[in-house]
Design a protein around this motif. Structure first.
Motif, PDB file in Angstrom:
ATOM      1  N   THR A  12     -47.262  89.043 -82.874  1.00 58.07           N
ATOM      2  CA  THR A  12     -46.535  89.040 -81.643  1.00 58.07           C
ATOM      3  C   THR A  12     -47.078  88.327 -80.596  1.00 58.07           C
ATOM      4  N   LEU A  13     -48.524  88.347 -80.623  1.00 58.42           N
ATOM      5  CA  LEU A  13     -49.213  87.738 -79.321  1.00 58.42           C
ATOM      6  C   LEU A  13     -49.523  86.372 -79.507  1.00 58.42           C
ATOM      7  N   SER A  14     -48.778  85.689 -80.811  1.00 52.83           N
ATOM      8  CA  SER A  14     -49.287  84.324 -80.921  1.00 52.83           C
ATOM      9  C   SER A  14     -48.879  83.205 -79.967  1.00 52.83           C
ATOM     10  N   GLY A  15     -47.982  84.029 -79.095  1.00 46.01           N
ATOM     11  CA  GLY A  15     -47.698  83.164 -77.816  1.00 46.01           C
ATOM     12  C   GLY A  15     -48.128  83.221 -76.804  1.00 46.01           C
ATOM     13  N   ASN A  16     -49.203  84.070 -76.639  1.00 41.10           N
ATOM     14  CA  ASN A  16     -50.081  84.178 -75.380  1.00 41.10           C
ATOM     15  C   ASN A  16     -51.298  83.698 -75.665  1.00 41.10           C
ATOM     16  N   TYR A  17     -51.783  83.062 -74.700  1.00 42.70           N
ATOM     17  CA  TYR A  17     -53.278  82.291 -74.649  1.00 42.70           C
ATOM     18  C   TYR A  17     -53.994  83.334 -73.966  1.00 42.70           C
ATOM     19  N   GLY A  71     -61.503  85.791 -76.739  1.00 38.58           N
ATOM     20  CA  GLY A  71     -61.495  85.517 -78.189  1.00 38.58           C
ATOM     21  C   GLY A  71     -60.483  86.344 -78.836  1.00 38.58           C
ATOM     22  N   TYR A  72     -59.721  87.077 -78.311  1.00 37.53           N
ATOM     23  CA  TYR A  72     -58.467  87.763 -78.818  1.00 37.53           C
ATOM     24  C   TYR A  72     -58.907  89.219 -79.659  1.00 37.53           C
ATOM     25  N   GLN A  73     -60.241  89.379 -80.136  1.00 36.18           N
ATOM     26  CA  GLN A  73     -60.441  90.399 -80.609  1.00 36.18           C
ATOM     27  C   GLN A  73     -60.294  91.761 -80.010  1.00 36.18           C
ATOM     28  N   ALA A  74     -60.582  91.768 -78.894  1.00 31.74           N
ATOM     29  CA  ALA A  74     -60.692  92.988 -78.057  1.00 31.74           C
ATOM     30  C   ALA A  74     -59.242  93.314 -77.688  1.00 31.74           C
ATOM     31  N   ILE A  75     -58.333  92.314 -77.453  1.00 28.89           N
ATOM     32  CA  ILE A  75     -57.111  92.516 -77.121  1.00 28.89           C
ATOM     33  C   ILE A  75     -56.219  93.142 -78.221  1.00 28.89           C
ATOM     34  N   VAL A  76     -56.445  92.695 -79.437  1.00 27.86           N
ATOM     35  CA  VAL A  76     -55.914  93.068 -80.658  1.00 27.86           C
ATOM     36  C   VAL A  76     -56.379  94.737 -80.896  1.00 27.86           C
ATOM     37  N   ASP A  77     -57.747  94.916 -80.510  1.00 26.32           N
ATOM     38  CA  ASP A  77     -58.304  96.474 -80.474  1.00 26.32           C
ATOM     39  C   ASP A  77     -57.469  97.354 -79.565  1.00 26.32           C
ATOM     40  N   ALA A  78     -57.419  96.802 -78.274  1.00 26.04           N
ATOM     41  CA  ALA A  78     -56.830  97.325 -77.273  1.00 26.04           C
ATOM     42  C   ALA A  78     -55.163  97.657 -77.517  1.00 26.04           C
ATOM     43  N   VAL A  79     -54.254  96.720 -78.119  1.00 27.13           N
ATOM     44  CA  VAL A  79     -53.129  97.129 -78.703  1.00 27.13           C
ATOM     45  C   VAL A  79     -53.124  98.082 -79.764  1.00 27.13           C
ATOM     46  N   GLU A  80     -53.821  98.174 -80.444  1.00 23.09           N
ATOM     47  CA  GLU A  80     -54.067  99.018 -81.735  1.00 23.09           C
ATOM     48  C   GLU A  80     -54.359 100.635 -80.993  1.00 23.09           C
ATOM     49  N   ALA A  81     -55.305 100.606 -79.965  1.00 25.73           N
ATOM     50  CA  ALA A  81     -55.813 101.522 -79.595  1.00 25.73           C
ATOM     51  C   ALA A  81     -54.662 102.342 -78.482  1.00 25.73           C
ATOM     52  N   ALA A  82     -53.894 101.399 -77.862  1.00 28.32           N
ATOM     53  CA  ALA A  82     -52.733 101.850 -77.227  1.00 28.32           C
ATOM     54  C   ALA A  82     -51.648 102.715 -77.986  1.00 28.32           C
ATOM     55  N   ALA A  83     -51.405 101.894 -79.228  1.00 22.90           N
ATOM     56  CA  ALA A  83     -50.396 102.404 -80.260  1.00 22.90           C
ATOM     57  C   ALA A  83     -50.881 103.741 -80.736  1.00 22.90           C
ATOM     58  N   HIS A  84     -52.031 104.010 -81.030  1.00 28.11           N
ATOM     59  CA  HIS A  84     -52.581 105.171 -81.425  1.00 28.11           C
ATOM     60  C   HIS A  84     -52.466 106.200 -80.459  1.00 28.11           C
ATOM     61  N   ALA A  85     -52.674 105.854 -79.265  1.00 27.30           N
ATOM     62  CA  ALA A  85     -52.681 106.777 -78.074  1.00 27.30           C
ATOM     63  C   ALA A  85     -51.381 107.353 -77.854  1.00 27.30           C
ATOM     64  N   LEU A  86     -50.359 106.142 -77.712  1.00 28.13           N
ATOM     65  CA  LEU A  86     -48.875 106.602 -77.755  1.00 28.13           C
ATOM     66  C   LEU A  86     -48.500 107.526 -78.706  1.00 28.13           C
ATOM     67  N   ARG A  87     -48.824 107.367 -79.960  1.00 27.68           N
ATOM     68  CA  ARG A  87     -48.493 108.278 -80.876  1.00 27.68           C
ATOM     69  C   ARG A  87     -48.685 109.822 -80.823  1.00 27.68           C
ATOM     70  N   ARG A  88     -49.901 109.930 -80.028  1.00 25.51           N
ATOM     71  CA  ARG A  88     -50.164 111.167 -79.644  1.00 25.51           C
ATOM     72  C   ARG A  88     -49.573 111.714 -78.458  1.00 25.51           C
ATOM     73  N   TRP A  89     -48.984 111.070 -77.579  1.00 23.38           N
ATOM     74  CA  TRP A  89     -48.203 111.571 -76.428  1.00 23.38           C
ATOM     75  C   TRP A  89     -46.772 112.182 -76.916  1.00 23.38           C
ATOM     76  N   PRO A  90     -46.449 113.260 -75.948  1.00 22.75           N
ATOM     77  CA  PRO A  90     -45.131 113.689 -76.259  1.00 22.75           C
ATOM     78  C   PRO A  90     -44.107 112.714 -76.231  1.00 22.75           C
ATOM     79  N   THR A  91     -43.091 112.678 -77.036  1.00 24.42           N
ATOM     80  CA  THR A  91     -41.907 111.547 -77.306  1.00 24.42           C
ATOM     81  C   THR A  91     -41.143 111.619 -75.811  1.00 24.42           C
ATOM     82  N   GLY A  92     -40.575 110.174 -75.394  1.00 26.01           N
ATOM     83  CA  GLY A  92     -39.884 110.226 -74.210  1.00 26.01           C
ATOM     84  C   GLY A  92     -40.144 108.859 -73.447  1.00 26.01           C
ATOM     85  N   ASN A  93     -39.431 108.180 -73.101  1.00 24.92           N
ATOM     86  CA  ASN A  93     -39.780 106.889 -72.201  1.00 24.92           C
ATOM     87  C   ASN A  93     -39.541 107.228 -70.686  1.00 24.92           C
TER      88      ASN A  93
END
Lengths: 290, 186
Positions: B135-140, B145-167
């Protein structure tokens, strides 16, 4: 890195757009998704006097099935085509190819008609149109005509489209379950324009190949069928020696681009590598959808 | 066109929920107009030919390159930038995670990264690292070095799954709750 000055017009109907094209022709550029035109403007590789923005025109979008034809409106976005169940059923090759077309944000804007009209030699969709025997429907004030994809792509960025013509839709013969498809490309970075790629359609019957169509892109100045390799495969099984002979036949099939970053010898090498790869994928095909 | 005339046209659209009516040069890119016309400098201008992804904005719910769209093409559309006062849960979780995981160095690519990653997390709440990279292949990013960025997206996904549902802001949990979920992860 800013575009040159141009005038901008947003016609409300196809007729109005065609009238503008008839009047301005070669001095005008059609603006659809803009994902190639705007970079070319920014780099000042294109300097049209007028941009004709066709996005708001009703009747240029939409994907539908008409009997044995899949009809895709020229202004359909790449992501609409990629995620369309109709396309997945009737022309699964397009979905295989579109996964390689640029990036999500660009697929959200770029259009099928735009990609075909630009005729970039390393673009995926022109090769798919040739591989699938698509018909490209072009309209002008003189009327509408059908241009078979095989006759449409003439040279580097050159097509059979007259300056006053507009692609309005593309018709793909819906393929039945007997066909299998594969698609692959060699690219420096995911989503970049490919150095070279290949689209292949194969119709197996019993243990042999009844019919096949092979089209490379990024190798020659325009996509066309590799008929020598196709002839080797037709009526044969996919044995190691047949694969080898099919790859060898590419020698005569292809006239690689002589200019640019890569040598003709390297482009030929990539063609054989790619053909071997997609033929390897064939046995894994299931029900026409790899 | 004489030597000095700059063709312009009127446009009407919404930007971060606000109605905007204005006149723009027809050759001005969407991102240049947002930055220079409206002062929304969170969308950045990098390569100006669709390669780097720093200019990402959301147009009618789809992430697009702000440098590959003219401002006039925004007519009648809904534009959302990183400055929006009502960021989605996904954007907020990503902002927190990028900060936490030090996925930011100079920050130039960050708004584009976050808008693109938010789009991914909206459609796919539990992406794999490969899907995040795709998904982020189009973002320079030229710093991390991207590692921390991928970590952060993974962490955000993890955190969101613990939030109550709703947008949307109304359904979002309050700040303390989000800090809790973050602590649990660590």
């Amino acid at each position: 890195m800013k575009p040159p000055r141009f005038d901008y017009v947003r016609p409300a109907s196809i007729d109005e757009a065609l009238g503008l094209l008839a009047e301005h022709g070669g001095n005008a550029s059609i603006l659809a998704g803009g994902q190639s035109l705007i970079p070319m403007l920014n780099l000042r590789m294109a300097q049209p006097a007028l941009l004709i923005d066709i996005k708001g025109i009703p009747g240029l979008g939409g994907i539908s099935r008409d009997g044995d034809q899949l009809v895709i409106g020229a202004a359909s976005r790449h992501n609409e085509v990629l995620h369309s169940p109709l396309v997945r059923n009737a022309a699964p090759l397009l979905g295989l190819a579109l996964q390689h077309v640029a990036h999500e944000a660009i697929r959200n804007r770029g259009t099928l008609g735009g990609s075909l009209a630009l005729a970039d030699p390393s673009a995926e969709l022109p090769a798919c149109a040739v591989c699938l025997s698509a018909d490209i429907m072009a309209a002008s004030v003189r009327g509408e005509r059908t241009i078979p994809a095989e006759d449409f792509f003439e040279d580097l960025y050159a097509t059979a489209l007259a300056p006053d013509e507009l692609i309005v839709r593309v018709q793909f013969p819906a393929c039945d379950d007997g066909w299998r498809f594969a698609f692959d490309e060699v690219v420096r970075r995911r989503g970049d324009f490919a150095i070279a790629g290949v689209a292949i359609a194969v119709r197996p019957q019993n243990d042999t190949i009844a019919d096949c169509r092979i089209v490379f892109f990024g190798i020659e100045s325009a996509p066309k069928r590799a008929r020598g390799a196709e002839a080797v495969l037709a009526g044969s099984s996919l044995s190691a020696s047949v694969r080898e002979r099919a790859c060898a036949a590419l020698d005569d099939d292809l006239t690689p681009i002589a200019s640019g970053e890569y040598s003709p010898a390297y482009r030929r090498h990539l063609a054989t590598v790619l053909l071997a790869r997609v033929l390897d994928q064939m046995p894994a095909g299931h029900n026409g959808r790899l | 066109m004489d030597d000095y005339s700059e063709p312009t046209t009127d446009i009407a659209c919404t930007v971060n929920g606000a109605q905007v009516h204005t006149r723009v040069p027809v050759r001005q890119s969407l991102v240049d107009w947002l930055r220079h016309g409206l002062g929304l400098t969170g969308s950045h201008v990098g390569c100006e030919h669709g390669i780097c992804g720093a200019c990402h904005v959301v147009v009618d719910n789809r992430v697009v390159r702000g440098c590959l769209m003219l401002a006039v093409e925004a007519e009648g559309q809904q534009i959302v930038t990183i400055e929006t006062a009502a960021p989605s849960d996904q954007v907020r979780a990503l902002q927190d995670a990028f900060y936490e995981r030090a996925a930011v160095q100079c920050g130039f690519c960050t708004p584009g990264m976050i808008l693109q990653a938010a789009d991914l997390l909206t459609s796919n709440p539990a992406p794999t690292r490969a899907e995040i990279r795709e998904t982020l292949s189009g973002n320079y990013c030229r710093c991390t070095g991207y590692q921390a960025i991928v970590d952060a997206v993974e962490a955000a996904a993890h955190a969101l799954r613990r939030w109550p549902t709703g947008n949307g802001a109304d359904a979002s949990p309050d700040r303390s709750r989000r800090d809790d979920s973050r602590n649990q992860q660590e």
